[in-house]
Design a protein around this motif. Structure first.
Motif, PDB file in Angstrom:
ATOM      1  N   ALA B 444       0.808  -1.233   0.000  1.00 25.50           N
ATOM      2  CA  ALA B 444       0.000   0.000   0.000  1.00 25.50           C
ATOM      3  C   ALA B 444       0.840   1.283   0.000  1.00 25.50           C
ATOM      4  N   PRO B 445       1.824   1.426   0.901  1.00 23.22           N
ATOM      5  CA  PRO B 445       2.577   2.690   0.895  1.00 23.22           C
ATOM      6  C   PRO B 445       3.339   2.924  -0.409  1.00 23.22           C
ATOM      7  N   ILE B 446       3.921   1.853  -0.984  1.00 26.61           N
ATOM      8  CA  ILE B 446       4.708   2.019  -2.220  1.00 26.61           C
ATOM      9  C   ILE B 446       3.779   2.366  -3.377  1.00 26.61           C
ATOM     10  N   ILE B 447       2.662   1.685  -3.484  1.00 26.18           N
ATOM     11  CA  ILE B 447       1.762   1.888  -4.624  1.00 26.18           C
ATOM     12  C   ILE B 447       1.132   3.290  -4.554  1.00 26.18           C
ATOM     13  N   GLU B 448       0.801   3.725  -3.338  1.00 24.76           N
ATOM     14  CA  GLU B 448       0.188   5.048  -3.204  1.00 24.76           C
ATOM     15  C   GLU B 448       1.200   6.150  -3.540  1.00 24.76           C
ATOM     16  N   MET B 449       2.408   5.974  -3.021  1.00 24.08           N
ATOM     17  CA  MET B 449       3.457   6.974  -3.282  1.00 24.08           C
ATOM     18  C   MET B 449       3.754   7.044  -4.788  1.00 24.08           C
ATOM     19  N   SER B 450       3.866   5.892  -5.453  1.00 27.22           N
ATOM     20  CA  SER B 450       4.174   5.910  -6.892  1.00 27.22           C
ATOM     21  C   SER B 450       3.043   6.553  -7.695  1.00 27.22           C
ATOM     22  N   LEU B 451       1.802   6.274  -7.307  1.00 22.80           N
ATOM     23  CA  LEU B 451       0.673   6.869  -8.038  1.00 22.80           C
ATOM     24  C   LEU B 451       0.686   8.390  -7.899  1.00 22.80           C
ATOM     25  N   ARG B 452       0.867   8.840  -6.663  1.00 23.49           N
ATOM     26  CA  ARG B 452       0.794  10.293  -6.440  1.00 23.49           C
ATOM     27  C   ARG B 452       1.986  11.005  -7.060  1.00 23.49           C
ATOM     28  N   GLN B 453       3.163  10.377  -6.992  1.00 24.52           N
ATOM     29  CA  GLN B 453       4.343  10.994  -7.634  1.00 24.52           C
ATOM     30  C   GLN B 453       4.175  11.031  -9.151  1.00 24.52           C
ATOM     31  N   SER B 454       3.633   9.939  -9.713  1.00 25.54           N
ATOM     32  CA  SER B 454       3.437   9.891 -11.175  1.00 25.54           C
ATOM     33  C   SER B 454       2.481  10.989 -11.611  1.00 25.54           C
ATOM     34  N   LEU B 455       1.385  11.138 -10.869  1.00 31.95           N
ATOM     35  CA  LEU B 455       0.405  12.158 -11.250  1.00 31.95           C
ATOM     36  C   LEU B 455       0.989  13.562 -11.091  1.00 31.95           C
ATOM     37  N   ALA B 456       1.811  13.742 -10.063  1.00 33.31           N
ATOM     38  CA  ALA B 456       2.454  15.051  -9.888  1.00 33.31           C
ATOM     39  C   ALA B 456       3.414  15.327 -11.057  1.00 33.31           C
ATOM     40  N   MET B 457       4.142  14.264 -11.506  1.00 32.60           N
ATOM     41  CA  MET B 457       5.088  14.407 -12.626  1.00 32.60           C
ATOM     42  C   MET B 457       4.371  14.795 -13.922  1.00 32.60           C
ATOM     43  N   SER B 458       3.157  14.223 -14.119  1.00 33.53           N
ATOM     44  CA  SER B 458       2.471  14.426 -15.399  1.00 33.53           C
ATOM     45  C   SER B 458       1.423  15.520 -15.328  1.00 33.53           C
ATOM     46  N   ASN B 459       1.410  16.264 -14.236  1.00 40.85           N
ATOM     47  CA  ASN B 459       0.407  17.303 -14.039  1.00 40.85           C
ATOM     48  C   ASN B 459      -1.009  16.735 -14.086  1.00 40.85           C
ATOM     49  N   GLY B 460      -1.173  15.578 -13.516  1.00 37.67           N
ATOM     50  CA  GLY B 460      -2.508  15.003 -13.396  1.00 37.67           C
ATOM     51  C   GLY B 460      -2.957  14.176 -14.587  1.00 37.67           C
ATOM     52  N   ALA B 461      -2.054  13.920 -15.555  1.00 38.80           N
ATOM     53  CA  ALA B 461      -2.472  13.163 -16.746  1.00 38.80           C
ATOM     54  C   ALA B 461      -2.153  11.678 -16.552  1.00 38.80           C
ATOM     55  N   TYR B 462      -3.193  10.860 -16.588  1.00 40.39           N
ATOM     56  CA  TYR B 462      -3.001   9.415 -16.404  1.00 40.39           C
ATOM     57  C   TYR B 462      -2.279   8.786 -17.586  1.00 40.39           C
TER      58      TYR B 462
END
Lengths: 146, 507
Positions: B444-462
Motif C-alpha cells: 500500500a505505501p509504495i503503490i500510493e506513493m508511486s501513483l501520487r508521484q506519477s500524477l504530480a510528474m504528469s500534471n494530473g495526466a493518467y
C-alpha cells in the motif's frame, strides 16, 4: 442467503464506511492527490466488487450449510487473545501467560491438575527465560515485578 | 561470470563463519519442524522468529529466516506422506500419491525421493537466483514512479488471478489489504488516516501482526476443537532407499518440477502451492501410465516436492532484486530487512553484497543440511506429530503473542493480531483467500506513493502510464491478466484455478 452474497454485502458496507470516513481527509486533485484520494478510489472499487458478488453469486453454498464445530474453542481463544492484549503490560508476560495457559489447559481442555500446573508454569516461565534472558527479546513485567 | 564467482566466494566466506553457519542450521532445523507440524506454516514460523533476530546482524537474521522458509518445504512432505495431512499448504499434492505409496509399504522411498527432489530443486534454483537477480536489479534502476506503479498494479492483478478461487473475491481482499496499509500517517501530507486517536496506529499496521493474525491465529481458531489426528506411520531407516526403477522414474519429474517451480515462484501469488498443482498436472499428462496417479506413482511425489522448493527460491528473486514481495512470506522477510535498517530495492544487491551473496551461499549449504536432516532423522521429526493438538495449540498461541508483541513492544500489535485472527477465521469460513490481504498491507505505501508521484510528474495526466514504454508493457500484461480472468465467465469452463481449489478442499 449464500455465503458469497453475505460477503458481498459486508464488502459493500465496508466500502461505504471507508468512503464516509474519507470525508475528513482532503481529496486534492488529479495534479496533487490528497491523502483521501486513493482510499476513496479503492472504496469505490471495493463497493463495485461487493455489488458484483451480490449480483452474481447466487449458486454459492448457503450460510446455513456452514458448520461451526470449533465454535466454543474459537470463542474461548478469541477471549484469551483479547485478554492477553489488555493484560500483558498490566500484569506482565508471565502472569498473563499463567492465566491464559491455565485457562486453556485446565478449563477448556480439562487436563489433569498436575499436567496443567506443569505445563503452565513450565511454559510461561520457561518461554520468558528463553526469550528475555537468552534471546534478549524484551518481554513486559507487571506491577508485581513479574 | 568471473564477477559472479568472485561474489559467490565472498558469499561463502560470509556463510561459512561459525555464527552464520549455525544460523543456517537452526533455520533449517526450525523450518523442518514448522513444515512437519500441521497448522504452523512457514509464515507463522518466520513471523514468530522475527523478534529473536533483532539482536543478530542483518546477514545472520536473513539467513536464519530464509532457512525456515525453504526448510518448511522439506518438512511439509513428511506429514503428507505418512498421515495424508499436508504439513503446510504446498504439500497438498504430495498427499495423493505419497500416502498411497505409504499404504503400500513404500513410505521410505517416497520420503527419500521427496528429500532428494527438494535438494536438487533447491540447489539448482539457487543457481537461478544467483544469475537472475543481479541483472534484474540493474534493469530495475531504469524504473521511475510510473513504472513502479504499473509493475505493482500488474503484480496485484497476477496475485488476484494466481491465488486460486474467485478472482473477484481475491481482488476484494487485495483492496482490503491496501486499505489496511493506508492506516496511519500519510507520508506526503502528514495527515492521520483511520487511526481514531490511537497514537500507536500513527505508524500504520505492521505486516507481522497482520500475517500472524490471518495465518497463525486464524488457523488455531479453525482447528482447535477438531477431533484426534489419525495414526502416524513410522518407516525404518533401512526402508528409505528407493529402488533403481523408482530413481529412474523420478529424474525427469524432478527436472521438470524444478524449472516449473522456479518460474512460477517469480510470479506473484501463492506460487509454492500453485507450482505443485501445475507440476502434478504436467507429470500426469506426460506419463505413459497416467492411471497410476492417485495410486502411488513416485512421479506424483517427485514433481510437486521439487516444484515447491524451487518456487520458494524463485520467490526471492523479485524480493531481492526489486524490493517487491510476491507473497506473504517474502513480505515478512522484506519487513525483517527493513527492521534492520536496510532499504530493499534495485540497489540492495549492489549496496549490500555481503548480505545478498551470504544468503545465496547459505542456501547452498542449507539445502545440503536439509537433505541430511530429512533423511536419517525423519523418525525423530515425526515424533513431533505425537504431541496432542490440545497441548500444541496453546503453545502456538503463546509464541504468536510473544512474536507479535516483541516486534514493537506494543500491546496494540497484539490487539491487531487478535482482530486479524477473527477476520482471518471468518474469511476462511466465507471462502475468501487471506494471502492477498497481507501483500496489500505491504504494498500500500509504495503503490500510493508511486501513483501520487506519477500524477504530480504528469500534471494530473493518467496517460503517463502508457507514454513510458516499460510502464506500458506492464499495463498491457495487466490487460492480458484481466482477459484471462474474464475468459471463464464468458466460456463457462472450469479453469485451472477452480480445479486447484477443489484439489485443496479434497485433501
Amino acid at each position: 442467503m449464500t455465503i458469497d452474497r453475505i460477503g458481498g454485502i459486508a464488502l459493500f458496507l465496508l466500502a461505504g464506511y471507508v468512503a464516509f470516513e474519507t470525508r475528513v481527509l482532503p481529496l486534492g486533485n488529479h495534479q496533487i492527490p490528497g491523502p483521501g484520494y486513493l482510499p476513496l478510489l479503492l472504496a469505490v472499487v471495493l463497493g463495485f466488487l461487493g455489488v458484483f458478488l451480490i449480483a452474481t453469486k447466487k449458486n454459492a453454498p448457503s450460510f446455513r450449510s456452514l458448520k461451526w464445530p470449533e465454535g466454543i474453542h474459537a470463542l474461548a481463544l478469541v477471549a484469551c487473545c483479547f485478554f492477553a492484549t489488555f493484560a500483558i503490560e498490566v500484569l506482565g508476560y508471565r502472569v498473563t501467560m499463567l492465566i491464559v495457559l491455565g485457562f486453556l489447559f485446565g478449563v477448556l481442555e480439562r487436563m489433569k491438575i498436575w499436567w496443567v500446573l506443569g505445563l503452565t508454569l513450565g511454559l510461561s516461565f520457561g518461554s520468558y527465560y528463553v526469550f528475555n534472558n537468552v534471546l534478549m527479546v524484551i518481554l513486559p513485567r507487571g506491577g508485581l515485578g513479574f | 561470470m568471473a564477477e559472479t564467482l568472485q561474489n559467490l566466494l565472498l558469499g561463502f566466506s560470509t556463510a561459512l563463519t561459525a555464527h552464520n553457519f549455525f544460523y543456517a542450521f537452526m533455520g533449517c532445523l526450525i523450518g523442518t519442524m514448522v513444515g512437519v507440524l500441521p497448522g504452523v506454516g512457514p509464515l507463522a514460523g518466520i513471523s514468530l522468529l522475527l523478534p529473536s533476530t533483532f539482536g543478530l546482524d542483518p546477514t545472520g537474521g536473513l539467513i536464519l529466516l530464509a532457512g525456515v522458509f525453504y526448510g518448511a518445504m522439506y518438512g511439509g512432505s513428511t506429514t503428507s506422506i505418512l498421515m495424508r495431512i499436508p504439513g503446510e499448504a504446498a504439500s497438498v499434492m504430495t498427499c495423493i500419491d505419497g500416502y498411497a505409496m505409504a499404504l503400500k509399504g513404500r513410505a521410505g522411498p517416497a520420503l527419500a525421493i521427496a528429500a532428494i527432489g527438494s535438494y536438487v530443486a533447491g540447489t539448482i534454483s539457487v543457481v537461478g537466483l544467483m544469475f537472475l537477480a543481479p541483472p534484474l536489479a540493474r534493469f530495475a534502476l531504469r524504473f521511475g514512479p510510473p513504472e513502479y506503479f504499473s509493475l505493482l498494479a500488474l503484480g496485484l492483478l497476477v496475485l488476484g488471478y494466481m491465488t486460486g478461487g474467485s478472482m473477484i473475491k481475491n481482488l476484494a481482499m487485495i483492496i482490503l489489504g491496501l486499505l489496511f496499509g493506508m492506516i496511519g500517517i500519510d507520508h506526503m501530507s502528514g495527515y492521520f488516516r483511520f487511526s481514531y486517536g490511537i497514537v500507536a496506529l500513527g505508524d500504520g499496521i505492521g505486516v507481522v501482526p497482520v500475517a500472524v493474525g490471518l495465518f497463525g491465529i486464524a488457523e488455531i481458531l479453525a482447528t482447535a476443537g477438531n477431533p484426534l489426528r489419525p495414526d502416524v506411520l513410522k518407516p525404518k531407516l533401512k526402508d528409505l532407499l528407493p529402488s533403481r526403477q523408482e530413481f529412474r522414474d523420478s529424474i525427469f519429474p524432478i527436472g521438470r518440477g524444478t524449472i516449473l517451480g522456479f518460474l512460477i515462484g517469480i510470479i506473484p501469488g501463492s506460487a509454492h502451492i500453485i507450482s505443485t498443482f501445475m507440476s502434478y498436472a504436467v507429470e500426469r499428462r506426460v506419463s505413459k501410465h497416467p492411471e497410476k496417479f492417485g495410486h502411488g506413482a513416485i512421479e506424483g511425489v517427485a514433481g510437486p516436492e521439487s516444484a515447491n522448493n524451487a518456487a520458494s527460491c524463485g520467490a526471492l528473486v523479485p524480493m531481492l532484486a526489486l524490493g517487491v514481495p510476491t507473497g506473504p512470506v517474502p513480505a515478512v522477510l522484506l519487513a525483517a530487512l527493513m527492521i534492520h535498517g536496510i532499504n530493499p530495492g534495485p540497489l540492495f544487491i549492489k549496496e549490500q553484497p555481503t548480505i545478498f551473496w551470504g544468503l545465496v551461499a547459505s542456501m547452498y549449504l542449507g539445502n545440503f543440511m536439509l537433505l541430511l536432516l530429512n533423511l536419517p532423522l525423519v523418525g525423530i521429526f515425526i515424533n513431533f506429530l505425537r504431541i496432542p493438538y490440545r497441548i500444541l495449540y496453546p503453545i502456538i498461541l503463546m509464541f504468536c503473542i510473544i512474536g507479535v508483541y516483541a516486534v514493537n513492544t506494543s500491546f496494540v500489535d497484539v490487539g491487531i493480531m487478535s482482530v486479524m485472527g477473527v477476520l482471518g477465521y471468518l474469511l476462511r469460513k466465507f471462502d475468501f483467500e487471506t494471502a492477498p490481504v497481507v501483500l496489500g498491507v505491504v504494498l500500500a505505501p509504495i503503490i500510493e506513493m508511486s501513483l501520487r508521484q506519477s500524477l504530480a510528474m504528469s500534471n494530473g495526466a493518467y496517460i503517463i502510464f502508457i507514454q513510458r514504454p516499460i510502464s506500458a508493457v506492464f499495463l498491457g500484461a495487466s490487460l492480458v491478466m484481466i482477459f484471462l480472468a474474464v475468459k471463464p465467465l464468458v466460456w463457462k469452463r472450469k479453469d485451472w484455478r477452480e480445479r486447484l481449489a477443489e484439489a485443496e478442499k479434497k485433501s
